[in-house]
Scaffold this motif. Structure first.
Motif, mmCIF file in Angstrom:
data_model
loop_
_atom_site.group_PDB
_atom_site.id
_atom_site.type_symbol
_atom_site.label_atom_id
_atom_site.label_comp_id
_atom_site.label_asym_id
_atom_site.label_seq_id
_atom_site.Cartn_x
_atom_site.Cartn_y
_atom_site.Cartn_z
ATOM 1 N N VAL A 102 0.787 -1.278 -0.027
ATOM 2 C CA VAL A 102 -0.051 0.196 -0.223
ATOM 3 C C VAL A 102 0.763 1.330 -0.028
ATOM 4 O O VAL A 102 0.560 2.516 0.246
ATOM 5 N N GLY A 103 1.919 1.254 -0.385
ATOM 6 C CA GLY A 103 3.075 2.384 -0.350
ATOM 7 C C GLY A 103 2.729 3.372 -1.405
ATOM 8 O O GLY A 103 2.348 3.329 -2.333
ATOM 9 N N LYS A 104 3.045 4.675 -0.768
ATOM 10 C CA LYS A 104 2.517 5.892 -1.435
ATOM 11 C C LYS A 104 3.787 6.775 -1.147
ATOM 12 O O LYS A 104 4.189 6.862 0.067
ATOM 13 N N ILE A 105 4.250 7.236 -2.144
ATOM 14 C CA ILE A 105 5.619 8.432 -1.933
ATOM 15 C C ILE A 105 5.012 9.682 -2.682
ATOM 16 O O ILE A 105 4.760 9.563 -3.911
ATOM 17 N N THR A 106 5.316 10.773 -2.141
ATOM 18 C CA THR A 106 4.996 12.109 -2.913
ATOM 19 C C THR A 106 6.124 13.096 -2.234
ATOM 20 O O THR A 106 6.254 13.296 -0.993
ATOM 21 N N LEU A 107 6.665 13.749 -3.260
ATOM 22 C CA LEU A 107 7.568 14.679 -2.998
ATOM 23 C C LEU A 107 7.439 15.942 -3.719
ATOM 24 O O LEU A 107 7.025 15.928 -5.064
ATOM 25 N N ASP A 108 7.170 17.000 -3.042
ATOM 26 C CA ASP A 108 6.634 18.519 -3.766
ATOM 27 C C ASP A 108 7.581 19.350 -3.395
ATOM 28 O O ASP A 108 7.901 19.676 -2.117
ATOM 29 N N ASN A 109 7.935 20.061 -4.400
ATOM 30 C CA ASN A 109 8.860 21.189 -4.186
ATOM 31 C C ASN A 109 10.132 20.725 -3.311
ATOM 32 O O ASN A 109 10.602 21.360 -2.379
ATOM 33 N N CYS A 110 10.581 19.644 -3.469
ATOM 34 C CA CYS A 110 11.823 18.986 -2.818
ATOM 35 C C CYS A 110 13.168 18.951 -3.678
ATOM 36 O O CYS A 110 13.079 19.213 -4.923
ATOM 37 N N LYS A 111 14.189 18.765 -2.971
ATOM 38 C CA LYS A 111 15.420 18.672 -3.581
ATOM 39 C C LYS A 111 16.156 17.650 -3.202
ATOM 40 O O LYS A 111 16.148 17.078 -1.750
ATOM 41 N N VAL A 112 16.825 16.802 -4.122
ATOM 42 C CA VAL A 112 17.301 15.433 -3.800
ATOM 43 C C VAL A 112 18.787 15.456 -4.228
ATOM 44 O O VAL A 112 19.135 15.859 -5.394
ATOM 45 N N ASN A 113 19.565 15.045 -3.120
ATOM 46 C CA ASN A 113 21.016 15.277 -3.308
ATOM 47 C C ASN A 113 21.846 14.227 -3.145
ATOM 48 O O ASN A 113 21.152 13.196 -2.131
ATOM 49 N N ASN A 114 23.137 13.867 -3.558
ATOM 50 C CA ASN A 114 23.986 12.993 -3.050
ATOM 51 C C ASN A 114 23.591 11.541 -3.234
ATOM 52 O O ASN A 114 23.764 10.577 -2.295
ATOM 53 N N LEU A 115 22.726 11.105 -4.295
ATOM 54 C CA LEU A 115 22.452 9.951 -4.430
ATOM 55 C C LEU A 115 23.596 8.927 -5.117
ATOM 56 O O LEU A 115 24.351 9.451 -5.620
ATOM 57 N N SER A 116 23.545 7.782 -4.499
ATOM 58 C CA SER A 116 24.699 6.865 -4.859
ATOM 59 C C SER A 116 24.747 6.514 -6.221
ATOM 60 O O SER A 116 23.755 6.038 -6.859
ATOM 61 N N ILE A 117 25.818 6.111 -7.020
ATOM 62 C CA ILE A 117 26.063 5.789 -8.250
ATOM 63 C C ILE A 117 25.784 4.249 -8.299
ATOM 64 O O ILE A 117 26.384 3.629 -7.333
ATOM 65 N N GLY A 118 25.098 3.547 -9.228
ATOM 66 C CA GLY A 118 24.686 2.335 -9.113
ATOM 67 C C GLY A 118 23.488 2.176 -8.502
ATOM 68 O O GLY A 118 22.861 0.945 -8.566
ATOM 69 N N LYS A 119 22.978 3.138 -7.475
ATOM 70 C CA LYS A 119 21.635 2.974 -6.792
ATOM 71 C C LYS A 119 20.606 3.973 -7.369
ATOM 72 O O LYS A 119 20.332 3.948 -8.312
ATOM 73 N N GLY A 120 20.359 4.866 -6.454
ATOM 74 C CA GLY A 120 19.571 5.923 -6.844
ATOM 75 C C GLY A 120 18.479 6.151 -5.474
ATOM 76 O O GLY A 120 18.966 6.397 -4.387
ATOM 77 N N LEU A 121 17.173 6.502 -5.660
ATOM 78 C CA LEU A 121 16.433 7.076 -4.619
ATOM 79 C C LEU A 121 15.396 5.809 -4.112
ATOM 80 O O LEU A 121 15.442 5.825 -3.013
ATOM 81 N N MET A 122 14.951 5.008 -4.816
ATOM 82 C CA MET A 122 13.950 4.159 -4.240
ATOM 83 C C MET A 122 13.782 2.837 -4.546
ATOM 84 O O MET A 122 14.099 2.587 -5.837
ATOM 85 N N ILE A 123 13.639 1.779 -3.596
ATOM 86 C CA ILE A 123 13.710 0.430 -3.781
ATOM 87 C C ILE A 123 12.531 -0.091 -3.089
ATOM 88 O O ILE A 123 12.203 0.374 -1.832
ATOM 89 N N LEU A 124 12.086 -1.201 -3.530
ATOM 90 C CA LEU A 124 11.085 -2.200 -2.607
ATOM 91 C C LEU A 124 11.858 -3.106 -1.533
ATOM 92 O O LEU A 124 13.038 -3.185 -1.986
ATOM 93 N N ASP A 125 11.292 -3.287 -0.758
ATOM 94 C CA ASP A 125 11.911 -4.425 0.237
ATOM 95 C C ASP A 125 12.226 -5.614 -0.269
ATOM 96 O O ASP A 125 13.135 -6.271 -0.387
ATOM 97 N N VAL A 126 11.199 -6.018 -0.760
ATOM 98 C CA VAL A 126 11.098 -7.588 -1.508
ATOM 99 C C VAL A 126 10.288 -7.363 -2.725
ATOM 100 O O VAL A 126 9.221 -6.981 -2.698
ATOM 101 N N ALA A 127 11.056 -7.340 -3.850
ATOM 102 C CA ALA A 127 10.764 -7.048 -5.079
ATOM 103 C C ALA A 127 9.515 -8.030 -5.613
ATOM 104 O O ALA A 127 8.746 -7.549 -6.381
ATOM 105 N N SER A 128 9.574 -9.016 -5.302
ATOM 106 C CA SER A 128 8.734 -10.251 -5.956
ATOM 107 C C SER A 128 7.426 -10.115 -5.291
ATOM 108 O O SER A 128 6.539 -10.480 -5.838
ATOM 109 N N THR A 129 7.349 -9.450 -3.957
ATOM 110 C CA THR A 129 6.057 -9.203 -3.176
ATOM 111 C C THR A 129 5.534 -8.001 -2.900
ATOM 112 O O THR A 129 4.251 -7.756 -3.099
ATOM 113 N N ASP A 130 6.424 -7.196 -2.780
ATOM 114 C CA ASP A 130 6.105 -5.670 -2.235
ATOM 115 C C ASP A 130 5.522 -4.893 -3.460
ATOM 116 O O ASP A 130 5.848 -5.371 -4.816
ATOM 117 N N HIS A 131 4.954 -3.662 -3.228
ATOM 118 C CA HIS A 131 4.026 -3.093 -4.551
ATOM 119 C C HIS A 131 4.005 -1.601 -3.960
ATOM 120 O O HIS A 131 4.118 -1.382 -3.052
#
Length: 653
Positions: A423-452
């Motif tokens: 049931v996850g929901k993410i909302t970013l409004d008027n935000c700044k995102v800094n220092n994300l890791s190369i080879g990764k990024g911002l957002m991932i699921l805990d268990v890709a096969s079941t989470d949504h």
């Protein structure tokens, strides 16, 4: 709910379980044999007759316009009483029944008593406590329950295990129309004579009006509203609270409901300081319409107020109002009480935080235990540059919502945001995102096969990428119902040399990377992408790469590449950059896309395509490649201002 005035004798309030015997109620109404149905009918009869008694004891300037008989096989079993405001009451006359009803009385302390137990609600001399009025009953799970007005249902002491029996009435001996009067005889012998005035009516049509939980019509300051009214009689008048204004205007022709007047209400433009007088105190909210015939009056009222003066998001939230962050609704009912902002800024739990200080520094380090929801919002529009330092992954199961927040990732080689569940929901409004890791990024699921993920929404925001390299994903390896990405700037802040080597670029960048995952709906409008290249070492992919995109809207985006890489690891050049991959190849696909522009600094070596291969639907136009795009191009500040011919496209700042 109505209340009982002090001039009513106490004995009229005593409702015994037994009463006089008459033949006015049939022994078996409509052949009811089913116990549940019989009890439901008894509850309705009890409440209907209580409403009639309340009117008899306190008409509140409403007259009876008409009394109609309801018959069953030629026998009169009920009276339908139509009041001057259009309200219709049902009175059932009959013999005593044997279903065990609660006994309702009024004590010497003027309080309602039910089965001998005090309720603490005043019945006589003033409105019911907290405006609760007279009792209403129901049977729930076989037991009697009671409430006053719209209050909470509570069990009746001694009202357990309702037994079936015969349907009955314990209040009335007789009710009849005598000349121009409605004459009602009670079980104690008291007779009430109420005039019937067929051509006296006053009813405000509230059908299309939305009232708040307290029964008020909330009208914006300075606004004028109108509402239909049905008026029959002489000398119609309207009164209104101090600072307000109201007028009545007769219509040339009545509407299909018989409304023949319009009531115009003018709300005050500013807050009103009520005069400290008895007259003003008694009329702070009621707009009253009244009409007379002889010595009789018919009256109807509506309560009005302007919205509360609430100056902060926290005040509005605590008042029960909805705080909107993009398309997400944040309410106290859904997310609970506001959390106090720690003085040191160290968050120790999830919840809703309103920040009142620009530049406030918060840190998150809760670890794998995570939170259900984390909402960080400015308390007023002036609050900006809220800093959230993420020192451990934010695990969450419900909602992340940030507004005016700078997300600073201090975790090496990790995605800072991690959703658990479905049931996850993410909302970013008027935000700044800094220092994300190369080879990764911002957002991932805990268990890709079941989470949504139900929704990912990013608007009016900025992602700054300071390291060169290959591979970065805003969202990685997840199914998502709705992905909304609008009015954002995403840019690599370093210089891009004119070389085929990929090491000095940000390549294989993805807003969504999930070649085996599904996006049900994608909305990407008015974004600016600078030197973030979707092509990577794995070949031609896409800025959005999914196995399937159910519906897509892709308009007015600007995509700038100073000098796209072509060599990567492979010996042969990769000559195509694609923005969308995963659109089904079918004619009836729902897609919209136009006015997307691109700039390619090495056009002789690399080409652009909106969609992969032949995926582009006929309803989407191809990306338009141009020779120039910006009048201001400043990576040090993240300022990218389009030339006049392109100023309607890309992120609007």
């Amino acid at each position: 709910m109505k209340y009982i005035k002090s001039y009513i004798l106490f004995f009229l309030m005593v409702f015994a379980v037994t009463g006089c015997t008459t033949d006015d109620l049939k022994d078996d109404v409509n052949g009811l044999k089913d116990r549940v149905t019989l009890i439901e009918e008894q509850v309705k009869l009890l409440n209907d007759n209580l409403a009639v008694i309340a009117y008899i004891l306190d008409p509140q300037n409403k007259t009876i316009s008409e009394v109609k008989n309801v018959t069953d096989n030629g026998e009169v079993t009920q009276k339908k009483i139509v009041l001057s405001d259009g309200t219709e009451l049902t009175l059932t006359i009959g013999k005593p029944g044997t279903i065990n009803e609660p006994e309702v009385t009024v004590g010497e302390d003027k309080m309602w008593y039910i089965n001998g137990e005090p309720t603490g609600v005043i019945a006589i001399g003033e409105p019911g406590k907290n405006g609760e009025g007279y009792p209403e009953f129901r049977v729930q799970d076989g037991d009697w329950q009671v409430r006053f007005g719209d209050g909470e249902w509570k069990p009746v002491t001694g009202g357990e295990n309702v037994a079936d029996g015969s349907l009955g009435d314990q209040f009335f001996v007789k009710a009849e129309v005598v000349d121009d009067n409605f004459v009602v005889t009670m079980t104690d012998g008291t007779v009430h004579t109420l005039p019937i005035v067929a051509d006296l009516a006053c009813a405000i049509d509230k059908t299309d009006i939305t009232l708040d939980a307290e029964g008020f019509w909330v009208i914006e300051k300075g606004a004028r509203v109108e509402v239909p009214v049905k008026i029959t009689g002489e000398n119609p008048q309207v009164t209104y609270p101090q600072g307000w204004r109201a007028t009545l205007s007769e219509l040339e022709t009545a509407d299909d409901k018989g409304n023949n007047y319009k009531l115009y209400i003018y709300a005050p433009a500013a807050a009103i300081k009520t005069m400290n007088t008895r007259a003003a105190a008694n009329n702070t909210s009621d707009i009253t319409v009244q009409v007379q015939k002889g010595s009789l009056w018919a009256v109807d009222k509506i309560k009005v107020k302007t919205p509360k003066e609430l100056n902060t998001n926290e005040e509005r939230y605590n008042d029960g109002q909805t705080i909107r962050v993009g398309g997400l609704e944040i309410t106290r009912e859904l997310y609970g009480d506001v959390k106090a902002v720690p003085a040191d800024g160290k968050l120790t739990e999830g919840g809703v935080y309103f920040i009142s200080e620009s530049g406030k520094r918060l840190t998150y380090s809760l670890g794998i235990s995570g939170v259900e929801s984390l909402v960080i919002l400015p308390n007023t529009e002036e609050v900006s540059d809220i800093k959230l330092i993420i020192t451990s992954q934010i695990y969450f199961t419900n909602t992340l919502a940030f507004q005016n927040v700078n997300l600073n990732n201090s975790i090496e080689n990790q995605y800072p945001l991690r959703a658990k569940g479905t049931v996850g929901k993410i909302t970013l409004d008027n935000c700044k995102v800094n220092n994300l890791s190369i080879g990764k990024g911002l957002m991932i699921l805990d268990v890709a096969s079941t989470d949504h993920l139900v929704s990912f929404e990013m608007r009016n925001s900025e992602i700054k990428i300071e390291q060169s390299g290959a591979g970065m994903n805003i969202m990685f390896n997840m199914d998502c119902d709705l992905l909304t990405f609008e009015n954002n700037i995403v840019y690599y802040s370093g210089d891009v040399p004119k070389t085929q080597e990929y090491a000095n670029h940000m390549t294989n960048f993805k807003v969504f990377s999930g070649q085996n995952k599904i996006i049900k709906e994608l909305i990407m409008n008015s974004n600016t992408f600078v030197d973030v290249e979707s092509t990577g070492t794995s070949g031609v992919t896409g800025l959005v790469w999914a196995s399937s995109i159910g519906k897509v809207t892709f308009n007015k985006n600007l995509y700038w590449q100073s000098y796209p890489a072509t060599q990567f690891i492979k010996p042969a050049p990769i000559t195509t950059t694609v923005l969308l991959r995963g659109i089904p190849k079918k004619e009836d696909y729902v897609a919209e896309g136009s006015s997307n522009y691109g700039y390619n600094g090495n056009a002789t070596m690399k080409t652009f395509q909106l969609c992969f291969g032949s995926e582009r639907p006929a309803t989407m136009t191809e990306l338009i490649v141009v020779k120039d795009m910006f009048v201001t191009f400043d990576k040090s500040t993240g300022t990218f201002i389009p030339k006049d011919e392109y100023k309607a496209y890309g992120a609007q700042r």
